[in-house]
Design a protein around this motif. Structure first.
Motif, mmCIF file in Angstrom:
data_model
loop_
_atom_site.group_PDB
_atom_site.id
_atom_site.type_symbol
_atom_site.label_atom_id
_atom_site.label_comp_id
_atom_site.label_asym_id
_atom_site.label_seq_id
_atom_site.Cartn_x
_atom_site.Cartn_y
_atom_site.Cartn_z
ATOM 1 N N PRO A 1 0.785 -1.246 0.000
ATOM 2 C CA PRO A 1 0.000 0.000 0.000
ATOM 3 C C PRO A 1 0.812 1.288 0.000
ATOM 4 C CG PRO A 1 -1.030 -1.596 1.432
ATOM 5 C CD PRO A 1 0.272 -2.203 1.002
ATOM 6 N N HIS A 2 1.828 1.388 0.855
ATOM 7 C CA HIS A 2 2.558 2.649 0.983
ATOM 8 C C HIS A 2 3.404 2.963 -0.252
ATOM 9 C CE1 HIS A 2 2.733 5.583 4.208
ATOM 10 N NE2 HIS A 2 3.957 5.902 3.822
ATOM 11 N N SER A 3 3.706 1.936 -1.026
ATOM 12 C CA SER A 3 4.480 2.129 -2.260
ATOM 13 C C SER A 3 3.726 3.046 -3.225
ATOM 14 C CB SER A 3 4.747 0.780 -2.921
ATOM 15 O OG SER A 3 5.414 0.931 -4.152
ATOM 16 N N PHE A 4 2.401 2.879 -3.289
ATOM 17 C CA PHE A 4 1.586 3.695 -4.189
ATOM 18 C C PHE A 4 1.458 5.125 -3.659
ATOM 19 C CE2 PHE A 4 0.349 -0.706 -4.848
ATOM 20 C CZ PHE A 4 0.448 -0.815 -6.232
ATOM 21 N N ARG A 5 1.477 5.282 -2.348
ATOM 22 C CA ARG A 5 1.484 6.623 -1.745
ATOM 23 C C ARG A 5 2.791 7.340 -2.106
ATOM 24 N NH1 ARG A 5 -0.127 10.085 2.545
ATOM 25 N NH2 ARG A 5 1.509 10.521 4.077
ATOM 26 N N HIS A 6 3.894 6.606 -2.060
ATOM 27 C CA HIS A 6 5.179 7.172 -2.482
ATOM 28 C C HIS A 6 5.135 7.572 -3.963
ATOM 29 C CE1 HIS A 6 7.192 6.575 1.223
ATOM 30 N NE2 HIS A 6 7.411 5.277 1.119
ATOM 31 N N LEU A 7 4.488 6.736 -4.771
ATOM 32 C CA LEU A 7 4.385 7.038 -6.196
ATOM 33 C C LEU A 7 3.624 8.346 -6.405
ATOM 34 C CD1 LEU A 7 4.920 5.927 -9.125
ATOM 35 C CD2 LEU A 7 2.590 5.026 -9.027
ATOM 36 N N PHE A 8 2.559 8.528 -5.632
ATOM 37 C CA PHE A 8 1.778 9.768 -5.713
ATOM 38 C C PHE A 8 2.669 10.971 -5.399
ATOM 39 C CE2 PHE A 8 -0.455 13.149 -3.456
ATOM 40 C CZ PHE A 8 -1.459 13.482 -4.350
ATOM 41 N N GLY A 9 3.414 10.889 -4.295
ATOM 42 C CA GLY A 9 4.278 11.998 -3.894
ATOM 43 C C GLY A 9 5.348 12.300 -4.930
ATOM 44 N N LYS A 10 5.938 11.249 -5.446
ATOM 45 C CA LYS A 10 7.024 11.390 -6.429
ATOM 46 C C LYS A 10 6.507 12.006 -7.730
ATOM 47 C CE LYS A 10 10.729 8.516 -8.296
ATOM 48 N NZ LYS A 10 10.395 8.620 -9.725
ATOM 49 N N ASN A 11 5.365 11.524 -8.204
ATOM 50 C CA ASN A 11 4.807 12.033 -9.457
ATOM 51 C C ASN A 11 4.283 13.466 -9.308
ATOM 52 O OD1 ASN A 11 5.389 9.732 -10.850
ATOM 53 N ND2 ASN A 11 3.335 8.870 -10.752
ATOM 54 N N PHE A 12 3.670 13.750 -8.166
ATOM 55 C CA PHE A 12 3.106 15.084 -7.964
ATOM 56 C C PHE A 12 4.204 16.145 -7.990
ATOM 57 C CE2 PHE A 12 1.499 18.730 -5.721
ATOM 58 C CZ PHE A 12 0.172 18.821 -6.108
ATOM 59 N N ILE A 13 5.304 15.894 -7.239
ATOM 60 C CA ILE A 13 6.361 16.913 -7.144
ATOM 61 C C ILE A 13 7.107 17.059 -8.469
ATOM 62 C CG2 ILE A 13 8.350 15.544 -6.363
ATOM 63 C CD1 ILE A 13 7.130 18.871 -4.820
ATOM 64 N N SER A 14 7.099 16.021 -9.297
ATOM 65 C CA SER A 14 7.772 16.125 -10.603
ATOM 66 C C SER A 14 6.957 16.979 -11.577
ATOM 67 C CB SER A 14 8.008 14.740 -11.204
ATOM 68 O OG SER A 14 6.791 14.154 -11.619
ATOM 69 N N LYS A 15 5.622 17.046 -11.352
ATOM 70 C CA LYS A 15 4.749 17.804 -12.255
ATOM 71 C C LYS A 15 4.388 19.180 -11.700
ATOM 72 C CE LYS A 15 2.588 13.609 -14.118
ATOM 73 N NZ LYS A 15 3.042 13.716 -15.503
ATOM 74 N N TYR A 16 4.436 19.329 -10.370
ATOM 75 C CA TYR A 16 4.033 20.602 -9.763
ATOM 76 C C TYR A 16 4.962 20.871 -8.581
ATOM 77 C CZ TYR A 16 0.773 24.329 -8.461
ATOM 78 O OH TYR A 16 0.195 25.553 -8.198
ATOM 79 N N LYS A 17 5.891 21.777 -8.753
ATOM 80 C CA LYS A 17 6.984 21.976 -7.793
ATOM 81 C C LYS A 17 6.567 22.808 -6.577
ATOM 82 C CE LYS A 17 9.889 20.113 -10.793
ATOM 83 N NZ LYS A 17 10.454 18.794 -10.628
ATOM 84 N N ASP A 18 5.563 22.346 -5.851
ATOM 85 C CA ASP A 18 5.115 23.037 -4.641
ATOM 86 C C ASP A 18 5.152 22.039 -3.486
ATOM 87 O OD1 ASP A 18 3.787 24.347 -2.578
ATOM 88 O OD2 ASP A 18 2.393 25.377 -3.924
#
Length: 268
Positions: free
Chosen positions: A214-231
């Motif tokens: 489960p937490h792997s997908f949460r990490h994926l969310f964080g990683k992808n979000f910061i790569s697309k929106y630098k906030d």
């Protein structure tokens, strides 16, 4: 020993079931080794933990014992946490290609309930304990508000595209209320049930089990979000982090990505 009363006290602290169980476990473990509470025995227990466990586990146990001391009104006896050496890379995070492969396989096999489990974990950044609390009513409104430690409200947004897709699925099953994710008996699924079945699915599709949790997908969310929106401050809010320092890990690359870059660049 006042374990049952302590558990009731924790329930009034707006803590998750997993956190409560972890804290109670720590106190039971302490009492299995020591008959009473004093500074000497508490320090001895801390030493025992350091010898047997990783730093993260040690701190979780100490947090539980400290909560118990707070309950006993013995806060002066609280123990200091051990320092955790932060890694310079993310470890065991599912890649975007494996995520796409996984969800496409689930959809092709018409295993839509687990397709949506994976989608919601990756597209909302929800912890698995938060995921199981999502109801169909939350899908309708596009978000869920949850109370966190200290009485704060954490809002988890459900992306519009995912909301639309979910409504079609629910409509086909004639479901209009209740928990979104159910077990075989039609009851709210447990966090353990999700973790266990994800491992089974990983084996079925010959995927690396180390990255399918489960937490792997949460990490994926964080990683992808910061790569697309630098906030990073926004990401910290979205993920429910108390400190931006916790969120900074998503500015780092995975160990596999680091290896790939080194292999490509280093030619001397």
């Amino acid at each position: 020993m006042k374990i049952n009363d302590f558990k009731k006290w924790l329930l009034n602290q707006n803590l998750s079931e997993n956190t409560i169980n972890a804290y109670v476990y720590a106190v039971k473990e302490y009492y299995s080794n020591y008959k009473k509470i004093d500074k000497e025995k508490l320090l001895s227990y801390k030493g025992y933990l350091i010898e047997k466990n990783k730093a993260k586990t040690v701190n979780l146990r100490l947090q539980g014992v400290n909560k118990y001391l707070e309950y006993l009104e013995e806060s002066a006896l609280k123990l200091k946490f051990v320092k955790i050496q932060q890694k310079s890379f993310l470890e065991n995070v599912i890649s975007n290609s494996d995520y796409e492969f996984f969800k496409n396989k689930l959809k092709k096999d018409d295993n839509l309930s687990w397709y949506f489990v994976v989608r919601y974990l990756a597209a909302t950044g929800a912890r698995v304990s938060e995921l199981v609390s999502i109801k169909i009513e939350h899908v309708e409104q596009g978000y869920i508000d949850l109370y966190t430690k200290g009485g704060k409200i954490r809002r988890i947004f459900i992306p519009k595209k995912l909301t639309k897709e979910t409504k079609v699925w629910l409509n086909n099953m004639s479901r209009s209320s209740g928990y979104l994710f159910l077990n075989k008996n039609g009851e709210q699924i447990s966090t353990r049930g999700i973790a266990h079945h994800l491992k089974e699915l990983a084996r079925k599709y010959n995927m690396n089990e180390k990255v399918v949790y489960p937490h792997s997908f949460r990490h994926l969310f964080g990683k992808n979000f910061i790569s697309k929106y630098k906030d990073i401050a926004l990401l910290a809010d979205l993920m429910g982090h108390d400190s931006i320092e916790t969120t900074r890990i998503y500015l780092r690359r995975t160990s596999e990505e680091q290896q790939e870059i080194v292999d490509k660049i280093v030619n001397w």
